[in-house]
Design an enzyme around this catalytic site. Structure first.
Site, short mmCIF file in Angstrom:
data_model
loop_
_atom_site.label_atom_id
_atom_site.label_comp_id
_atom_site.label_asym_id
_atom_site.label_seq_id
_atom_site.Cartn_x
_atom_site.Cartn_y
_atom_site.Cartn_z
N PHE A 244 1.04 -1.17 0.24
CA PHE A 244 -0.09 0.18 -0.12
C PHE A 244 1.46 1.07 0.22
O PHE A 244 0.92 2.27 0.40
CB PHE A 244 -0.83 0.16 1.12
CG PHE A 244 -1.65 -1.12 1.62
CD1 PHE A 244 -2.48 -1.28 0.05
CD2 PHE A 244 -1.57 -2.31 2.41
CE1 PHE A 244 -3.62 -2.75 0.60
CE2 PHE A 244 -1.78 -3.62 2.46
CZ PHE A 244 -3.12 -3.86 1.25
N THR A 474 -1.79 -7.77 -5.72
CA THR A 474 -2.23 -7.10 -6.18
C THR A 474 -2.50 -8.07 -7.73
O THR A 474 -3.75 -8.29 -8.28
CB THR A 474 -1.66 -6.36 -7.45
OG1 THR A 474 -0.17 -6.56 -7.65
CG2 THR A 474 -1.98 -5.41 -6.25
N ARG A 591 -9.52 -0.55 -20.51
CA ARG A 591 -9.73 -2.44 -20.78
C ARG A 591 -8.89 -3.46 -18.74
O ARG A 591 -7.51 -2.42 -18.08
CB ARG A 591 -8.44 -2.71 -21.71
CG ARG A 591 -9.13 -4.36 -22.36
CD ARG A 591 -8.37 -4.54 -23.43
NE ARG A 591 -8.58 -5.84 -23.50
CZ ARG A 591 -7.18 -5.97 -24.43
NH1 ARG A 591 -6.02 -5.32 -24.57
NH2 ARG A 591 -6.83 -7.23 -25.11
N PRO A 595 -10.61 -10.62 -14.85
CA PRO A 595 -12.05 -9.30 -13.90
C PRO A 595 -11.77 -10.08 -12.34
O PRO A 595 -12.22 -9.38 -11.78
CB PRO A 595 -12.47 -10.09 -14.41
CG PRO A 595 -12.86 -10.51 -15.72
CD PRO A 595 -10.96 -10.83 -16.17
N GLN A 601 -8.88 -5.73 -6.28
CA GLN A 601 -8.33 -4.55 -6.15
C GLN A 601 -9.45 -3.45 -5.63
O GLN A 601 -9.18 -2.85 -5.08
CB GLN A 601 -7.51 -3.99 -7.19
CG GLN A 601 -6.33 -4.81 -7.82
CD GLN A 601 -5.87 -4.45 -6.21
OE1 GLN A 601 -4.73 -3.83 -6.01
NE2 GLN A 601 -5.30 -5.58 -5.13
N GLU A 668 -5.01 1.51 -7.05
CA GLU A 668 -5.68 3.03 -6.10
C GLU A 668 -7.23 3.48 -5.81
O GLU A 668 -7.29 4.04 -5.23
CB GLU A 668 -4.54 3.86 -6.24
CG GLU A 668 -3.47 3.00 -5.90
CD GLU A 668 -1.83 3.38 -5.95
OE1 GLU A 668 -1.86 4.28 -5.50
OE2 GLU A 668 -1.68 3.60 -7.55
#
Ligand SMILES: Cc1cc2nc3c(=O)[nH]c(=O)nc-3n(C[C@H](O)[C@H](O)[C@H](O)COP(=O)(O)OP(=O)(O)OC[C@H]3O[C@@H](n4cnc5c(N)ncnc54)[C@H](O)[C@@H]3O)c2cc1C
Ligand code: SF4
Lengths: 702, 332
Positions: A244, A474, A591, A595, A601, A668
């Site tokens: 983070f 991530t 794009r 998914p 995220q 973010e």
């Protein structure tokens, strides 16, 4: 076996890999506990390190009494500024660890104990007596306003102030005005995995197993500090348990570990910070005060937008969060002004935390817009749509794509926004006030220079794709595999991705939501180069390197992702307790590569935004100069019970300008705007406008 | 962490003897508080005497009425115990409002009663604290006081007792059974914890080496109902800002038996005796509840960060008593 691709049209696979919800390729290793995090690298003959920290906020260490401690069980050495190796470069006061006896903030590193076990190191450290020459300190934010100063620029290289048109005149003649100050708290990133390092010097080289968002960033910085050639520092980070932003730049602990390891050449030195230490040594988000002034006509069309931000930095190293920068791009208004002012205090050094700038900076203005909507008697969704700019108000450039309005409309539809009576304090259900709120989200498209990638073909028929990128949880392992598969037009099984090591081709840091854009573009370029050179039927050992190509469109367009977040909030009438049963976000982020990892995220970002709205707050006691609620019992992060239904959706956005993949970055934006949506909903529920985070029960108690 | 000796004696008297001989020895229950404090350097025992298997781990029904709770019974088992859930719902609710599932599995009855304050300065050995280091000063009085006391504090210490369970036990008139070096004795829970006065280092009236062996709960009037409500800074896993445990028996609209204890407001579970006296024999109405709450809280002396606790405690108290007189509270 057939080398090269199996055939045209994605190597015989029916559809491209990008866009598929491929499960995490590192998932099985993580759930079986075999994914190796920094501290878990099994090495022989390890020495454990425990830091010594200053217990005064400013002054000088006059003596560290090490004698008795050196004789304690298991103690190998005590490191202080007296015996610490000299660094070749000490210009960065945060990283110039043990290079002097000066103390610039409470909790600063003033030494360390090396011992055979971590328990022995910690116990010996607690027995070290330190004498100080203490000086008066100032850790009071905002404190005396007269000592605020304007930094030369703010983080990201943005101008400190902007002033377009005549804000004062526009405010004076506006039909409706708003003038309020909003406050965000100090926040600590608190990734689950603490900052950890294993450092080992062998010959003249240094190897660091490090929990970091950027192996090359650490290698380059540490090499400079120790005066080594770049290649002599190797940083290894295959798996990282969250960062983070707090692991985006090297902080003092890695330098301490490298210094300590110098004392025991050949022996690996292990350091894992305690949770308390993470509250002083690895950066945090500055508190902010945001003075917002808006002027509009009776229909809510903005004529003036002004945002003056006050925040803090450490006296020894400036970090100027770009809090007001998002406001420069959000809404059309002919008269606009933004400023940043800093209080330089004797406190720990602030740094990046998820969406630095946008995350705190969208709180004040997005609550202010809600207040303006009430003042104009307008639906806040409609108010935002009315103020949609044609081009970027700041640069005048066209947006490569901007679908804020689409996100607002789609979000309102999915959320059932129109069904709610707009009057505040109009729904009481079983002792709970209920309301809804909205906020916009935004995050810039960052493309970071400095990445290159290798693509090679092996005897096993697989393509080795190597880049020193980081997966901080991530999904990089998965998404880069997908991008490489499509770029080479082969199934994902034929990609052998290598990341997380500075021995691989350089990669920019996993920050600024730039990874997929920067590393992805680089891999696409390397794959193209590979096919150009070796065609569809390469041979064992064929290999190319390529760097991230320039994108001329970055000069021609303003590039940003947008989103809209909706919240339903319940506030208990007699206790002020706040609950958020429902959050819904719709994002326009170009794009979406995967998914599954993308949704995670968004959900993670929105949850962190919810946590910021309701709970998070690092409490600094100005008398001492440190954060006093420095553990996870005291620093509240949303629990499962605080999180209701969260939905994340995205528009099918095609942006040909951002990069060949059309991706904008998603790490973010989810945290941006959530707190404002929740605060706006709490106002709609109760009629009480809370302008200072977090939204704790006392603020709604009448 | 400091090296220490670990002992697991076979009977309670041996455990008591181990402590009697050694002023730095301490009992260990589930360790969820003690071990944290040892890591922080706040607790520095030379000897740790594990008593988690030494005393009862179950609820027994007593022949003379009431129940006996083993001192080593895990909080999770106690909360789930059918007798407790049926006859003393306030206790089960208080336990479930505390800590987390994992912690409750380890935490014991005695350990929960004797957990130390969560005052951030107490837990940080780099800041002065009279409770940790008598005479060093109280960092909290002029510091961050959101979680501190509004009732019964002294200039030497403004800490709160963090336990939820103890608040319910105070309202239930629970009695602690203690085995000391000089024999067994009984201490009502309301007399177990102390106000800080000028000896904030003493949390309780226990002597060094006193072992809690069980906690007895007397019978409640058959028609009494009980309830626990807690307000905290997040929905779960946070200490109380304010909590209320109440036992109430109402006949024909008139209050009979009434016991009320407040949590999060004082150095001990705060028995609201002023409110109880005002309510007993009077009408069970919202106005009466409110008047009683206000009267109890006139003694409050809030600190800069915690003035909200006074109206909050008032509202929660009114709400709990209201709940107990409504049909929704009929499940006792
Ligand atoms: C993050 C966190 C959140 C928490 N949240 C809450 C909350 O919301 N509400 C709440 O009420 N509690 C909460 N707790 C505290 C938890 O309830 C206590 O830690 C637990 O009850 C202590 O029990 P234990 O058996 O583990 O005690 P230990 O840690 O083993 O002991 C605590 C003390 O009791 C003494 N002791 C133990 N047994 C005996 C005995 N038989 N006789 C005499 N002395 C004895 C020990 O010497 C020690 O001093 C939380 C704790 C944590 C870590
Ligand atoms: S309130 Fe009590 S426990 Fe907290 S610092 Fe003061 S004396 Fe110590």
């Amino acid at each position: 076996m057939t080398p090269g691709r199996a055939g045209k049209g994605h190597g015989g696979v029916a559809s491209p890999a990008v866009g598929r919800d491929l499960p995490r390729v590192d998932g099985p290793a993580k759930v079986t506990g075999t994914a190796t995090y920094a501290f878990e690298h099994q090495l022989d003959d390890v020495v454990h390190l425990y830091p010594l920290q200053a217990t005064v906020a400013r002054g000088r260490v006059t003596a560290v009494h090490t004698g008795a401690v050196e004789a304690m069980p298991g103690v190998v050495a005590v490191l202080t500024s007296d015996n610490a190796p000299r660094l070749a470069w000490a210009d960065d006061a945060e990283l110039a660890v043990l290079q002097s006896d000066a103390v610039a903030f409470r909790g600063q590193l003033i030494g360390a104990v090396l011992a055979e076990t971590s328990e022995e190191a910690r116990e010996a450290a607690s027995a070290v007596l330190v004498d100080y020459d203490e000086l008066p300190h100032d850790a009071d934010f905002p404190g005396d306003r007269s000592r605020l100063y304007a930094p030369a620029e703010v983080s990201g290289g943005f101008a400190t102030d902007t002033d377009v048109g005549d804000v004062e005149a526009a405010l004076a003649s506006a039909a409706v005005t708003l003038d309020q100050t909003y406050a965000t708290a100090t926040y600590h990133a608190n990734p689950l995995e603490p900052h950890s390092t294993v450092a080992v010097w062998e010959d003249e080289g240094l190897t660091l197993y490090e929990s970091t968002q950027g192996t090359h960033a650490v290698a380059t910085k540490v090499a400079a500090l120790f005066g080594l050639e770049a290649g002599l520092v190797r940083v290894i980070a295959p798996h990282v348990g969250g960062g983070f932003g707090s692991k985006g730049l090297p902080h003092a602990p890695v330098v301490l570990a490298a210094l300590a390891a110098r004392l025991v050449p050949g022996r690996p030195v292990k350091l894992a910070l305690t949770r308390q230490q993470m509250f002083c040594l690895v950066g945090y988000r500055t508190p902010t005060l945001q003075h917002v002034r808006l002027g509009a006509d009776a229909d809510g069309r903005l004529s003036a937008v002004s945002l003056d931000v006050v925040q803090q930095t450490s006296r020894i190293k400036e970090f100027a969060e770009q809090t007001a920068v998002a406001t420069r791009t959000m809404y059309a208004a002919p008269h606009r002004r933004t400023t940043h002012r800093l209080a330089a205090l004797d406190v720990a050094v602030p740094s990046w935390m998820r969406a630095p700038g946008e995350c705190p900076g969208m709180f004040g203005p997005e609550v202010a817009l809600d207040e303006l909507a009430v003042a104009c008697g307008l639906d806040p969704v409609e108010l935002r749509i009315r103020n949609e700019p044609e081009s970027d108000p700041q640069s005048g450039k066209p947006f490569s794509s901007r679908n804020l309005v689409g996100c607002l409309r789609e979000g309102a539809r999915r959320f059932g926004w129109q069904r709610w009576d707009r009057a505040p304090r109009s729904r009481l259900e079983g002792g709970w006030w209920v309301g809804v709120g909205v906020s916009a989200s935004t995050y810039p498209v960052h493309r970071m220079a400095g990445s290159s990638a290798t693509v090679g073909f092996g005897a096993d028929g697989r393509y080795r794709v190597a880049i020193g990128a980081a997966d901080i949880g991530t999904g990089t392992w998965t998404s880069l595999t997908q991008i490489a598969a499509d770029a080479l037009d082969v199934p994902v099984e034929r990609i052998a991705l290598q990341i997380g090591d500075s021995a691989l081709p350089p990669a920019s840091v996993a920050g600024g939501s730039s990874g997929t854009n920067s590393w992805g573009s680089t891999i696409v370029e390397a794959a193209r180069t590979f096919r150009d050179k070796f065609g569809d039927h390469p041979e064992d050992g064929d290999e190319v390197d390529a760097s991230m190509p320039p994108n001329p469109d970055t000069e021609r367009f303003a590039m940003h992702a947008f989103g809209a977040q909706f919240a339903e909030v319940r506030v208990r009438q007699d206790t002020g307790e706040v609950r958020v049963p429902r959050l819904l976000g719709v994002f326009a982020v170009g794009r979406v590569v995967n998914p599954r990892t993308a949704r995670s995220q968004f959900l993670g970002g929105m949850t962190m935004g919810l946590s910021m709205a309701l709970h998070e707050q690092s409490v600094l006691d100005p008398r001492f100069g440190h954060i006093v609620n420095h553990d996870l019992a005291g620093y509240h992060i949303a629990t499962n019970a605080d999180v209701g239904t969260i939905e994340a959706h995205w528009l099918d956005e095609h942006d040909p300008h951002v990069n060949p993949l059309g991706v904008k970055g998603i790490g973010e934006i989810g945290i941006v705007g959530t707190a404002a949506a929740v605060a706006n909903a709490a106002h709609h529920a109760t009629g009480t406008r809370v302008r200072s985070l977090p939204l704790t029960p006392d603020k709604f108690l009448l | 962490m400091r090296p220490f000796r670990y002992e697991r004696p076979d009977d309670p008297l041996a455990a008591v003897a181990l402590l009697a001989d050694d002023p730095t020895a301490t009992f260990l229950g589930g360790g969820t508080n003690l071990v944290d404090l040892m890591k922080l350097g706040v607790a520095r025992p030379d000897v740790v005497v594990d008593v988690a298997r030494l005393t009862g781990r179950a609820v027994e029904t007593l022949p003379e009425g009431g129940v006996r709770i083993g001192a080593a019974m895990p909080n999770s088992d106690l909360a789930a115990d059918p007798v407790i859930r049926h006859r003393y719902p306030v206790l089960s609710q208080a336990l479930l409002a505390g800590a987390s599932g994992q912690l409750r599995n380890l935490a014991t009855t005695a350990g929960n009663l004797l957990q130390r304050t969560r005052c951030v300065y107490f837990q940080d050995v780099t800041t002065p604290c009279n409770k940790r280091e008598p005479g060093s000063g109280c960092s909290a009085v002029d510091g961050w006081t959101r979680h501190h006391a509004v009732l019964g504090a002294s200039q030497h210490c403004v800490a709160t007792h963090p336990s939820d369970m103890a608040v319910a036990m105070a309202a239930l008139d629970a009695v602690v059974q203690v085995q000391g070096a000089r024999g067994p004795r009984r201490i009502p829970v309301v007399e177990l914890h102390r106000l800080p006065g000028d000896e904030p280092q003493r949390d309780t009236s226990l002597e060094h080496g006193d072992l809690i062996t069980s906690v007895d709960l007397p019978d409640l009037p058959v028609t009494a109902r009980s309830h626990y409500a807690k307000v905290r800074d997040r929905a779960s896993y946070a200490f109380a800002l304010v909590s209320v445990a109440a036992v109430l028996d109402v006949h024909d609209g008139i209050v009979g038996h009434v016991h009320i204890a407040l949590g999060g407001v004082a150095h001990k579970p705060w028995r609201a005796t002023i409110a109880e006296d005002m309510l007993r024999g009077g009408p069970a109405t919202t106005d009466a509840f409110r008047a009683a709450a206000v009267a109890e809280l006139t003694r409050a002396r809030p600190l800069p960060d915690n003035a909200f606790k006074v109206p909050l405690a008032r509202n929660v108290l009114v709400s709990v008593l209201g709940h107990l007189t409504s049909s929704a509270g009929a499940g006792r």
